[in-house]
Motif scaffolding. Sequence first.
Motif, PDB file in Angstrom:
ATOM      1  N   ASN A 136       0.829  -1.201   0.000  1.00  0.00           N
ATOM      2  CA  ASN A 136       0.000   0.000   0.000  1.00  0.00           C
ATOM      3  C   ASN A 136       0.868   1.258   0.000  1.00  0.00           C
ATOM      4  N   LEU A 137       1.929   1.208  -0.794  1.00  0.00           N
ATOM      5  CA  LEU A 137       2.848   2.325  -0.969  1.00  0.00           C
ATOM      6  C   LEU A 137       3.090   2.523  -2.458  1.00  0.00           C
ATOM      7  N   ILE A 138       3.509   3.712  -2.836  1.00  0.00           N
ATOM      8  CA  ILE A 138       3.806   3.977  -4.241  1.00  0.00           C
ATOM      9  C   ILE A 138       4.903   3.064  -4.765  1.00  0.00           C
ATOM     10  N   THR A 139       5.736   2.558  -3.872  1.00  0.00           N
ATOM     11  CA  THR A 139       6.825   1.662  -4.274  1.00  0.00           C
ATOM     12  C   THR A 139       6.334   0.270  -4.660  1.00  0.00           C
ATOM     13  N   ASP A 140       5.029   0.013  -4.576  1.00  0.00           N
ATOM     14  CA  ASP A 140       4.478  -1.208  -5.164  1.00  0.00           C
ATOM     15  C   ASP A 140       4.573  -1.163  -6.685  1.00  0.00           C
ATOM     16  N   VAL A 141       4.726   0.026  -7.247  1.00  0.00           N
ATOM     17  CA  VAL A 141       4.939   0.187  -8.684  1.00  0.00           C
ATOM     18  C   VAL A 141       6.381  -0.182  -9.001  1.00  0.00           C
ATOM     19  N   ALA A 142       6.567  -1.143  -9.883  1.00  0.00           N
ATOM     20  CA  ALA A 142       7.916  -1.612 -10.214  1.00  0.00           C
ATOM     21  C   ALA A 142       8.781  -0.460 -10.714  1.00  0.00           C
ATOM     22  N   GLY A 143       9.983  -0.344 -10.133  1.00  0.00           N
ATOM     23  CA  GLY A 143      10.933   0.663 -10.557  1.00  0.00           C
ATOM     24  C   GLY A 143      10.891   1.956  -9.783  1.00  0.00           C
ATOM     25  N   VAL A 144      10.052   2.033  -8.735  1.00  0.00           N
ATOM     26  CA  VAL A 144       9.925   3.256  -7.940  1.00  0.00           C
ATOM     27  C   VAL A 144      10.478   3.026  -6.540  1.00  0.00           C
ATOM     28  N   LEU A 145      11.365   3.910  -6.093  1.00  0.00           N
ATOM     29  CA  LEU A 145      11.921   3.890  -4.747  1.00  0.00           C
ATOM     30  C   LEU A 145      11.669   5.253  -4.093  1.00  0.00           C
ATOM     31  N   VAL A 146      11.554   5.268  -2.769  1.00  0.00           N
ATOM     32  CA  VAL A 146      11.302   6.513  -2.044  1.00  0.00           C
ATOM     33  C   VAL A 146      12.204   6.586  -0.819  1.00  0.00           C
ATOM     34  N   GLY A 147      12.748   7.781  -0.568  1.00  0.00           N
ATOM     35  CA  GLY A 147      13.537   8.009   0.630  1.00  0.00           C
ATOM     36  C   GLY A 147      13.145   9.314   1.292  1.00  0.00           C
ATOM     37  N   ASN A 148      13.228   9.354   2.619  1.00  0.00           N
ATOM     38  CA  ASN A 148      12.924  10.549   3.404  1.00  0.00           C
ATOM     39  C   ASN A 148      14.158  11.022   4.156  1.00  0.00           C
ATOM     40  N   ALA A 149      14.230  12.320   4.373  1.00  0.00           N
ATOM     41  CA  ALA A 149      15.246  12.897   5.260  1.00  0.00           C
ATOM     42  C   ALA A 149      14.608  14.083   5.961  1.00  0.00           C
TER      43      ALA A 149
END
Length: 329
Positions: free
Chosen positions: A3-16
């Motif tokens: 249930n995250l956008i990273t379920d889409v193949a090829g998408v990664l997310v990082g926070n700072a």
Amino acid sequence: MRNLITDVAGVLVGNAEDYGIASGTTAVVFEEPAVAAVDVRGGAPGTRETDLLALERTVERIDAIALSGGSAFGLEAGAGIGACLAERGRGFQVGAVRVPIVPGAILFDLLNGGNKKWGRYPPYRELGFAAAEVAAGTFALGSAGAGLGATTAGLKGGLGSASARCGLHTVGALVAVNALGSVTIGDGPHFWAAPYEQAGEFGDLGPPASWPVDALALRHKAMQAGNTTIAVVATDAVLTKAQAKHFAVMAQDGLARAIHPVHTPLDGDTVFAAATGHVALADPIGDLIALGTAAAHALARACARAVYEAGALPFPGALPSWRDRFGGR
């Protein structure tokens, strides 16, 4: 499915984040360059490299998207993300060099109680680099990344995400909700996005049993408080740049289903769309309609999750979180 956008193949997310300044950055990094477009409807946007996403521009694909707090200062987050990708050899080939393509958008969180006296240079370039460096398949929601300093009318805002299957394709949404308006109905705990909720992802309250008589009354933050909701929707479909543009246009309606009011003169509401190109469309028209509809639903859900998952900032006079006010219900 997480249930995250990273379920889409090829998408990664990082926070700072920088908790002292009560602000942060979120990096959406594509494992391979993605076709992208953008739809801007707010009256006060702050953006970076969105002109190149126009249909007539030369560049077809991008390497990452920067979402950041910090108002105009936060636009430097894109430079940090680009620096991280450049170290990895990513970017648009120009002769012997590569230039990472990193469009972005910012929200205004300069009046939320954090210490913004950062000296000559704001920290957003370093925050962007740090966010890109940790980009992965899982990441925090709520008061995290670009959502750390976000607020809404009466409640703490935040970072939200959601995903869905759409036939053979996957669709995902990521949003930092810092709206002038409200994501909840009247003074109660129920979310405008309640009809779209899946699996109790933001409390499973549904709509109110009886509609408040003042449900449609105009509720908003103080005009000088600072606003803007910024988002990314993504799919694993193979889309052209023109199709990605319409995908963004349809997805933007998700904000209207979750926030009231929205797209005001004091919001800079911006939605990026990206296609990672893993699964072809069987029906170019019918599949695009289905993808856009699913993206609007996912974006509405992500807005509610952003507020549902957020925690209040530890400053005097800070807005309460949804859980502070309604967590016992």
